[in-house]
Design a protein around this motif. Structure first.
Motif, mmCIF file in Angstrom:
data_model
loop_
_atom_site.group_PDB
_atom_site.id
_atom_site.type_symbol
_atom_site.label_atom_id
_atom_site.label_comp_id
_atom_site.label_asym_id
_atom_site.label_seq_id
_atom_site.Cartn_x
_atom_site.Cartn_y
_atom_site.Cartn_z
ATOM 1 N N PRO A 161 -15.763 -26.659 16.153
ATOM 2 C CA PRO A 161 -14.925 -26.751 17.354
ATOM 3 C C PRO A 161 -13.938 -25.594 17.496
ATOM 4 C CG PRO A 161 -15.048 -28.877 16.266
ATOM 5 C CD PRO A 161 -15.711 -27.890 15.363
ATOM 6 N N THR A 162 -13.454 -25.044 16.388
ATOM 7 C CA THR A 162 -12.560 -23.897 16.505
ATOM 8 C C THR A 162 -13.313 -22.651 16.969
ATOM 9 O OG1 THR A 162 -12.829 -23.523 14.141
ATOM 10 C CG2 THR A 162 -10.857 -24.713 14.852
ATOM 11 N N ALA A 163 -14.577 -22.525 16.578
ATOM 12 C CA ALA A 163 -15.399 -21.422 17.077
ATOM 13 C C ALA A 163 -15.633 -21.579 18.576
ATOM 14 C CB ALA A 163 -16.723 -21.359 16.330
ATOM 15 N N MET A 164 -15.784 -22.816 19.020
ATOM 16 C CA MET A 164 -15.925 -23.077 20.449
ATOM 17 C C MET A 164 -14.669 -22.655 21.190
ATOM 18 S SD MET A 164 -15.986 -26.699 22.481
ATOM 19 C CE MET A 164 -14.310 -26.968 21.972
ATOM 20 N N ALA A 165 -13.513 -23.018 20.664
ATOM 21 C CA ALA A 165 -12.254 -22.667 21.323
ATOM 22 C C ALA A 165 -12.057 -21.158 21.372
ATOM 23 C CB ALA A 165 -11.088 -23.334 20.603
ATOM 24 N N MET A 166 -12.370 -20.475 20.274
ATOM 25 C CA MET A 166 -12.238 -19.023 20.264
ATOM 26 C C MET A 166 -13.190 -18.374 21.257
ATOM 27 S SD MET A 166 -11.845 -18.352 16.172
ATOM 28 C CE MET A 166 -11.833 -16.588 16.303
ATOM 29 N N SER A 167 -14.380 -18.904 21.368
ATOM 30 C CA SER A 167 -15.354 -18.348 22.297
ATOM 31 C C SER A 167 -14.933 -18.572 23.747
ATOM 32 C CB SER A 167 -16.727 -18.977 22.041
ATOM 33 O OG SER A 167 -17.689 -18.432 22.881
ATOM 34 N N ILE A 168 -14.372 -19.722 24.044
ATOM 35 C CA ILE A 168 -13.918 -20.009 25.409
ATOM 36 C C ILE A 168 -12.710 -19.152 25.776
ATOM 37 C CG2 ILE A 168 -12.869 -21.790 26.858
ATOM 38 C CD1 ILE A 168 -14.807 -23.777 25.595
ATOM 39 N N VAL A 169 -11.766 -19.007 24.859
ATOM 40 C CA VAL A 169 -10.599 -18.156 25.138
ATOM 41 C C VAL A 169 -11.035 -16.703 25.304
ATOM 42 C CG1 VAL A 169 -8.445 -17.272 24.159
ATOM 43 C CG2 VAL A 169 -8.958 -19.701 24.055
ATOM 44 N N GLY A 170 -11.991 -16.264 24.488
ATOM 45 C CA GLY A 170 -12.535 -14.924 24.654
ATOM 46 C C GLY A 170 -13.207 -14.755 26.008
ATOM 47 N N GLY A 171 -13.909 -15.787 26.460
ATOM 48 C CA GLY A 171 -14.536 -15.741 27.779
ATOM 49 C C GLY A 171 -13.527 -15.683 28.900
ATOM 50 N N ILE A 172 -12.447 -16.422 28.756
ATOM 51 C CA ILE A 172 -11.389 -16.379 29.776
ATOM 52 C C ILE A 172 -10.797 -14.972 29.847
ATOM 53 C CG2 ILE A 172 -9.054 -17.206 30.299
ATOM 54 C CD1 ILE A 172 -9.960 -19.949 29.209
ATOM 55 N N LEU A 173 -10.582 -14.353 28.694
ATOM 56 C CA LEU A 173 -10.033 -12.995 28.687
ATOM 57 C C LEU A 173 -11.002 -11.992 29.313
ATOM 58 C CD1 LEU A 173 -8.296 -12.815 25.206
ATOM 59 C CD2 LEU A 173 -7.205 -12.718 27.439
ATOM 60 N N VAL A 174 -12.282 -12.100 28.984
ATOM 61 C CA VAL A 174 -13.261 -11.148 29.516
ATOM 62 C C VAL A 174 -13.444 -11.333 31.014
ATOM 63 C CG1 VAL A 174 -15.697 -10.482 29.458
ATOM 64 C CG2 VAL A 174 -14.458 -10.796 27.334
ATOM 65 N N TYR A 175 -13.667 -12.568 31.462
ATOM 66 C CA TYR A 175 -13.852 -12.808 32.890
ATOM 67 C C TYR A 175 -12.576 -12.501 33.670
ATOM 68 C CZ TYR A 175 -18.297 -15.095 31.889
ATOM 69 O OH TYR A 175 -19.573 -15.369 31.491
ATOM 70 N N GLY A 176 -11.429 -12.822 33.103
ATOM 71 C CA GLY A 176 -10.164 -12.496 33.763
ATOM 72 C C GLY A 176 -9.974 -10.996 33.908
ATOM 73 N N THR A 177 -10.408 -10.242 32.904
ATOM 74 C CA THR A 177 -10.322 -8.785 32.975
ATOM 75 C C THR A 177 -11.234 -8.240 34.067
ATOM 76 O OG1 THR A 177 -9.812 -8.681 30.626
ATOM 77 C CG2 THR A 177 -10.592 -6.662 31.662
ATOM 78 N N ILE A 178 -12.434 -8.784 34.170
ATOM 79 C CA ILE A 178 -13.366 -8.336 35.202
ATOM 80 C C ILE A 178 -12.802 -8.613 36.590
ATOM 81 C CG2 ILE A 178 -15.646 -8.741 36.214
ATOM 82 C CD1 ILE A 178 -16.636 -9.248 33.327
ATOM 83 N N ILE A 179 -12.233 -9.792 36.781
ATOM 84 C CA ILE A 179 -11.662 -10.151 38.086
ATOM 85 C C ILE A 179 -10.439 -9.285 38.384
ATOM 86 C CG2 ILE A 179 -10.469 -11.991 39.328
ATOM 87 C CD1 ILE A 179 -12.377 -13.938 37.871
ATOM 88 N N ALA A 180 -9.588 -9.080 37.396
ATOM 89 C CA ALA A 180 -8.389 -8.255 37.612
ATOM 90 C C ALA A 180 -8.757 -6.805 37.904
ATOM 91 C CB ALA A 180 -7.479 -8.329 36.396
ATOM 92 N N TYR A 181 -9.768 -6.292 37.224
ATOM 93 C CA TYR A 181 -10.205 -4.918 37.473
ATOM 94 C C TYR A 181 -10.716 -4.759 38.899
ATOM 95 C CZ TYR A 181 -12.724 -0.533 37.075
ATOM 96 O OH TYR A 181 -13.178 0.734 37.275
ATOM 97 N N SER A 182 -11.540 -5.699 39.330
ATOM 98 C CA SER A 182 -12.077 -5.586 40.695
ATOM 99 C C SER A 182 -10.980 -5.780 41.739
ATOM 100 C CB SER A 182 -13.216 -6.573 40.911
ATOM 101 O OG SER A 182 -12.741 -7.893 40.775
ATOM 102 N N ALA A 183 -9.972 -6.585 41.450
ATOM 103 C CA ALA A 183 -8.875 -6.782 42.402
ATOM 104 C C ALA A 183 -7.935 -5.579 42.439
ATOM 105 C CB ALA A 183 -8.090 -8.043 42.050
ATOM 106 N N LEU A 184 -7.674 -4.971 41.287
ATOM 107 C CA LEU A 184 -6.753 -3.843 41.239
ATOM 108 C C LEU A 184 -7.324 -2.564 41.832
ATOM 109 C CD1 LEU A 184 -5.063 -4.184 37.743
ATOM 110 C CD2 LEU A 184 -3.968 -4.362 39.965
#
Length: 125
Positions: free
Chosen positions: A95-118
């Motif tokens: 479950p901790t690997a799941m949490a790390m993977s989800i937080v990593g996904g939030i960071l990656v997808y958030g970066t992609i969205i922020a890059y396209s918006a900026l």
């Protein structure tokens, strides 16, 4: 402003990939690495099918090809978050690997969205 934005986005992207890789390496199970492939593939349908979108903002015409590209992007993003949950529920990853993977996904997808918006080009009339 652009240089500091690029540095901040690159740090967030690197942290997201680091968390995804650490979720695999720390627990000796490389199944969460499948999520990284969804990170790489998620922007592709919008990039490929985005040219079929009408440039006229007043046009009420929607292209089915562009909608299909948005659908594929949504499938990849949802599977990027759902796959670690399913793997943890099945007992394949911790479950901790799941949490790390989800937080990593939030960071990656958030970066992609922020890059396209900026860095979206603004057209003034």
């Amino acid at each position: 402003m652009r240089a500091s934005s690029i540095v901040a986005l690159s740090v967030c992207l690197a942290a997201g990939f680091l968390l995804s890789i650490l979720s695999c390496a720390l627990y000796g199970n490389w199944w969460p690495l499948l999520v990284v492939f969804t990170y790489a593939l998620a922007p592709a349908p919008n990039a490929i099918f985005g040219q079929y979108v009408s440039s006229d903002p007043l046009a009420d015409v929607s292209s089915s090809v562009a909608d299909f590209g948005r659908f594929l992007t949504a499938v990849l993003v949802v599977s990027g978050f759902g796959l670690p949950v399913v793997l943890a529920h099945a007992g394949i990853i911790a479950p901790t690997a799941m949490a790390m993977s989800i937080v990593g996904g939030i960071l990656v997808y958030g970066t992609i969205i922020a890059y396209s918006a900026l860095f979206r080009e603004r057209t003034d009339f």
